[in-house]
Design a protein around this motif. Structure first.
Motif, PDB file in Angstrom:
ATOM      1  N   SER A  48       0.829  -1.203   0.000  1.00 42.11           N
ATOM      2  CA  SER A  48       0.000   0.000   0.000  1.00 42.11           C
ATOM      3  C   SER A  48       0.870   1.262   0.000  1.00 42.11           C
ATOM      4  O   SER A  48       0.578   2.223  -0.714  1.00 42.11           O
ATOM      5  CB  SER A  48      -0.919  -0.004   1.211  1.00 42.11           C
ATOM      6  OG  SER A  48      -1.634   1.183   1.297  1.00 42.11           O
ATOM      7  N   THR A  49       1.940   1.244   0.780  1.00 51.44           N
ATOM      8  CA  THR A  49       2.847   2.386   0.846  1.00 51.44           C
ATOM      9  C   THR A  49       3.534   2.623  -0.493  1.00 51.44           C
ATOM     10  O   THR A  49       3.646   3.771  -0.948  1.00 51.44           O
ATOM     11  CB  THR A  49       3.897   2.172   1.952  1.00 51.44           C
ATOM     12  OG1 THR A  49       3.234   1.968   3.195  1.00 51.44           O
ATOM     13  CG2 THR A  49       4.831   3.355   2.061  1.00 51.44           C
ATOM     14  N   VAL A  50       3.971   1.554  -1.141  1.00 51.28           N
ATOM     15  CA  VAL A  50       4.623   1.677  -2.453  1.00 51.28           C
ATOM     16  C   VAL A  50       3.628   2.216  -3.478  1.00 51.28           C
ATOM     17  O   VAL A  50       3.934   3.139  -4.238  1.00 51.28           O
ATOM     18  CB  VAL A  50       5.220   0.330  -2.908  1.00 51.28           C
ATOM     19  CG1 VAL A  50       5.686   0.394  -4.363  1.00 51.28           C
ATOM     20  CG2 VAL A  50       6.379  -0.083  -2.014  1.00 51.28           C
ATOM     21  N   LEU A  56       3.812   5.888  -5.500  1.00 50.80           N
ATOM     22  CA  LEU A  56       3.851   5.977  -6.956  1.00 50.80           C
ATOM     23  C   LEU A  56       2.621   6.688  -7.519  1.00 50.80           C
ATOM     24  O   LEU A  56       2.743   7.554  -8.386  1.00 50.80           O
ATOM     25  CB  LEU A  56       3.971   4.585  -7.585  1.00 50.80           C
ATOM     26  CG  LEU A  56       5.279   3.843  -7.327  1.00 50.80           C
ATOM     27  CD1 LEU A  56       5.187   2.427  -7.876  1.00 50.80           C
ATOM     28  CD2 LEU A  56       6.457   4.565  -7.933  1.00 50.80           C
ATOM     29  N   LEU A  57       1.438   6.350  -7.041  1.00 47.61           N
ATOM     30  CA  LEU A  57       0.201   6.884  -7.604  1.00 47.61           C
ATOM     31  C   LEU A  57      -0.108   8.302  -7.149  1.00 47.61           C
ATOM     32  O   LEU A  57      -0.398   9.170  -7.969  1.00 47.61           O
ATOM     33  CB  LEU A  57      -0.979   5.981  -7.252  1.00 47.61           C
ATOM     34  CG  LEU A  57      -1.033   4.627  -7.920  1.00 47.61           C
ATOM     35  CD1 LEU A  57      -2.159   3.785  -7.331  1.00 47.61           C
ATOM     36  CD2 LEU A  57      -1.222   4.775  -9.412  1.00 47.61           C
ATOM     37  N   GLU A  58      -0.080   8.533  -5.860  1.00 51.52           N
ATOM     38  CA  GLU A  58      -0.536   9.814  -5.325  1.00 51.52           C
ATOM     39  C   GLU A  58       0.580  10.851  -5.230  1.00 51.52           C
ATOM     40  O   GLU A  58       0.411  11.987  -5.631  1.00 51.52           O
ATOM     41  CB  GLU A  58      -1.166   9.603  -3.952  1.00 51.52           C
ATOM     42  CG  GLU A  58      -2.435   8.763  -4.024  1.00 51.52           C
ATOM     43  CD  GLU A  58      -2.986   8.413  -2.658  1.00 51.52           C
ATOM     44  OE1 GLU A  58      -2.495   8.960  -1.649  1.00 51.52           O
ATOM     45  OE2 GLU A  58      -3.907   7.591  -2.607  1.00 51.52           O
ATOM     46  N   LYS A  59       1.728  10.445  -4.706  1.00 51.00           N
ATOM     47  CA  LYS A  59       2.819  11.393  -4.500  1.00 51.00           C
ATOM     48  C   LYS A  59       3.722  11.519  -5.728  1.00 51.00           C
ATOM     49  O   LYS A  59       4.528  12.439  -5.790  1.00 51.00           O
ATOM     50  CB  LYS A  59       3.665  10.955  -3.305  1.00 51.00           C
ATOM     51  CG  LYS A  59       2.902  10.934  -1.995  1.00 51.00           C
ATOM     52  CD  LYS A  59       3.781  10.419  -0.883  1.00 51.00           C
ATOM     53  CE  LYS A  59       3.007  10.245   0.404  1.00 51.00           C
ATOM     54  NZ  LYS A  59       3.827   9.619   1.449  1.00 51.00           N
ATOM     55  N   LYS A  60       3.598  10.584  -6.660  1.00 54.76           N
ATOM     56  CA  LYS A  60       4.459  10.565  -7.861  1.00 54.76           C
ATOM     57  C   LYS A  60       5.936  10.524  -7.485  1.00 54.76           C
ATOM     58  O   LYS A  60       6.777  11.157  -8.095  1.00 54.76           O
ATOM     59  CB  LYS A  60       4.181  11.771  -8.771  1.00 54.76           C
ATOM     60  CG  LYS A  60       2.755  11.855  -9.261  1.00 54.76           C
ATOM     61  CD  LYS A  60       2.453  10.769 -10.234  1.00 54.76           C
ATOM     62  CE  LYS A  60       1.057  10.960 -10.801  1.00 54.76           C
ATOM     63  NZ  LYS A  60       0.577   9.827 -11.541  1.00 54.76           N
ATOM     64  N   GLU A  61       6.258   9.762  -6.429  1.00 56.54           N
ATOM     65  CA  GLU A  61       7.631   9.600  -5.970  1.00 56.54           C
ATOM     66  C   GLU A  61       8.097   8.176  -6.226  1.00 56.54           C
ATOM     67  O   GLU A  61       7.337   7.228  -6.056  1.00 56.54           O
ATOM     68  CB  GLU A  61       7.745   9.867  -4.462  1.00 56.54           C
ATOM     69  CG  GLU A  61       7.487  11.284  -4.046  1.00 56.54           C
ATOM     70  CD  GLU A  61       7.555  11.461  -2.539  1.00 56.54           C
ATOM     71  OE1 GLU A  61       7.502  10.451  -1.808  1.00 56.54           O
ATOM     72  OE2 GLU A  61       7.648  12.615  -2.095  1.00 56.54           O
ATOM     73  N   GLY A  79      16.272  -2.957  -5.259  1.00 54.38           N
ATOM     74  CA  GLY A  79      15.859  -2.327  -6.505  1.00 54.38           C
ATOM     75  C   GLY A  79      15.007  -1.105  -6.255  1.00 54.38           C
ATOM     76  O   GLY A  79      14.828  -0.670  -5.115  1.00 54.38           O
ATOM     77  N   SER A  80      14.470  -0.567  -7.353  1.00 48.98           N
ATOM     78  CA  SER A  80      13.671   0.645  -7.285  1.00 48.98           C
ATOM     79  C   SER A  80      12.345   0.447  -8.004  1.00 48.98           C
ATOM     80  O   SER A  80      12.308  -0.147  -9.073  1.00 48.98           O
ATOM     81  CB  SER A  80      14.415   1.804  -7.947  1.00 48.98           C
ATOM     82  OG  SER A  80      15.663   1.991  -7.359  1.00 48.98           O
TER      83      SER A  80
END
Length: 93
Positions: free
Chosen positions: A30-32, A36-41, A49-50
């Motif tokens: 959920s954090t990942v 990615l979705l909301e914060k675009k980070e 990995g990334s």
């Protein structure tokens, strides 16, 4: 390997209850996703990995069945890029 398999393995290795491990795994995913979705980070896990966002530009494509051209809008995609050390370990085996 499925999510259930991962939960079982972590439970065996750590001695924690499966429901506790499941909550941690769900929270991690959920954090990942939120990052990615909301914060675009991007999410960086050293030695593993990334999870990164790749941007695709708008483009035109062809629908072969109808013989028409279509426009594909610009969009973002999630992607995983393994760490260099992780890739080297895979190559060594």
């Amino acid at each position: 390997m499925t999510k259930a398999d991962i939960i079982n393995e972590i439970s065996i290795q750590t001695g924690l209850q499966k429901n506790e491990v499941s909550a941690v795994v769900e929270s991690f995913m959920s954090t990942v996703k939120d990052s990615l979705l909301e914060k675009k980070e991007n999410v960086y896990l050293r030695g593993f990995g990334s999870f990164i966002i790749k941007h695709r530009k708008a483009k035109t494509a062809r629908n072969i069945l109808k013989n028409t051209t279509i426009r594909i809008a610009a969009h973002d995609l999630p992607s995983f890029k393994p760490a260099k050390s992780f890739v080297e370990q895979m190559k060594a085996e």
